[in-house]
Design a protein around this motif. Sequence first.
Motif, mmCIF file in Angstrom:
data_model
loop_
_atom_site.group_PDB
_atom_site.id
_atom_site.type_symbol
_atom_site.label_atom_id
_atom_site.label_comp_id
_atom_site.label_asym_id
_atom_site.label_seq_id
_atom_site.Cartn_x
_atom_site.Cartn_y
_atom_site.Cartn_z
ATOM 1 N N LEU A 157 56.386 0.473 -104.917
ATOM 2 C CA LEU A 157 56.291 0.514 -103.464
ATOM 3 C C LEU A 157 57.583 1.079 -102.888
ATOM 4 O O LEU A 157 58.674 0.705 -103.319
ATOM 5 N N ASP B 138 56.950 1.426 -97.486
ATOM 6 C CA ASP B 138 55.931 0.407 -97.750
ATOM 7 C C ASP B 138 56.476 -0.983 -97.444
ATOM 8 O O ASP B 138 55.780 -1.820 -96.854
ATOM 9 N N ALA C 182 49.690 0.939 -97.201
ATOM 10 C CA ALA C 182 50.533 0.167 -98.112
ATOM 11 C C ALA C 182 49.768 -0.991 -98.741
ATOM 12 O O ALA C 182 50.029 -1.374 -99.892
#
Length: 317
Positions: free
Chosen positions: A180, A184, A292
């Motif tokens: 991520l 995110d 996300a």
Amino acid sequence: MSSINKSFFVIVSMLSLLAFSSNAQLSPSFYARTCPKLQSIVRTTMRQAVATEPRMAASILRLFFHSCLQGCDASILLDDNATFTGEKNALPNINSLRGFEVIDDIKTNVEAACDATVSCADILALATRDGVVRLGGPSWIVPLGRRDARTASQSAANSQIPSPFSNLSTLITAFGSKGLTARDLIALSGAHTIGQAQCQSFRNRIYNSTNIDPNFATTRRANCPISGGNSNLAPLDLVTPTDFDNEYYTNLLNQRGLLHSDQELFNGGSQDALVRTYAANTITFLKDFAAAMVKMGNISPLTGTNGEIRRNCRVVN
């Protein structure tokens, strides 16, 4: 649905479909033949749960976060047993994770319609999306086909779930280790626009931090004494605590982040500009949050013949 919301949903849906390519074994149509009523069952049960207690949407969302940061395999739902010590009593989870009964209810309803077909991991993913929607947040297409873990690890939960006392660099590193990005991280932190936190998780901030609005600190101290009252609750967003909006970021601009880890996102660091963007533009935040969430749902799922389809989310078959 308004034309703006329709356009927004189309954009999010396209981003979600693009995200599926990162894990080709997951598909939004995975249960189309084997359990066609799955999504309506989950949606109905979540509608009832959130109508009874709006906070439940945030509780299910937190369950999903704490599950997927270790791999989206529903290990977090397992009770301790003779062969392993599970995650429910890990430091980030003990006496604070909730919503297990709602997942149990959904599982019971799904099993009645589609016996031994749908994983607890997929049920949690769908329930999370539907809870967010119930509080006015974005919808997104959920990729499905996850299977359930046969074990759980308390030590993994202790080491892999970021602390509310973490600084920005620690958070970026922790999320980065899961694939991520920093963007995110900032978008997903917007989940704190709903839900509540325990006094013990923000006491040090409201009594000792300098980057905090004095009036906000005084308000929070009223229900969080300098000693005792560890489990007393406060809303993560004091302004609109049960609306899924971008007020969380406005709070950060005004030094009203409840947790240390919240205010770290806007504290003269590398992500200040993005926090300002989300505070000024609701659509950008909601779009990024939804995208996300799809990425988070793709963290190390069990697929194919790995794991199992639990009949009871709390115990292995």
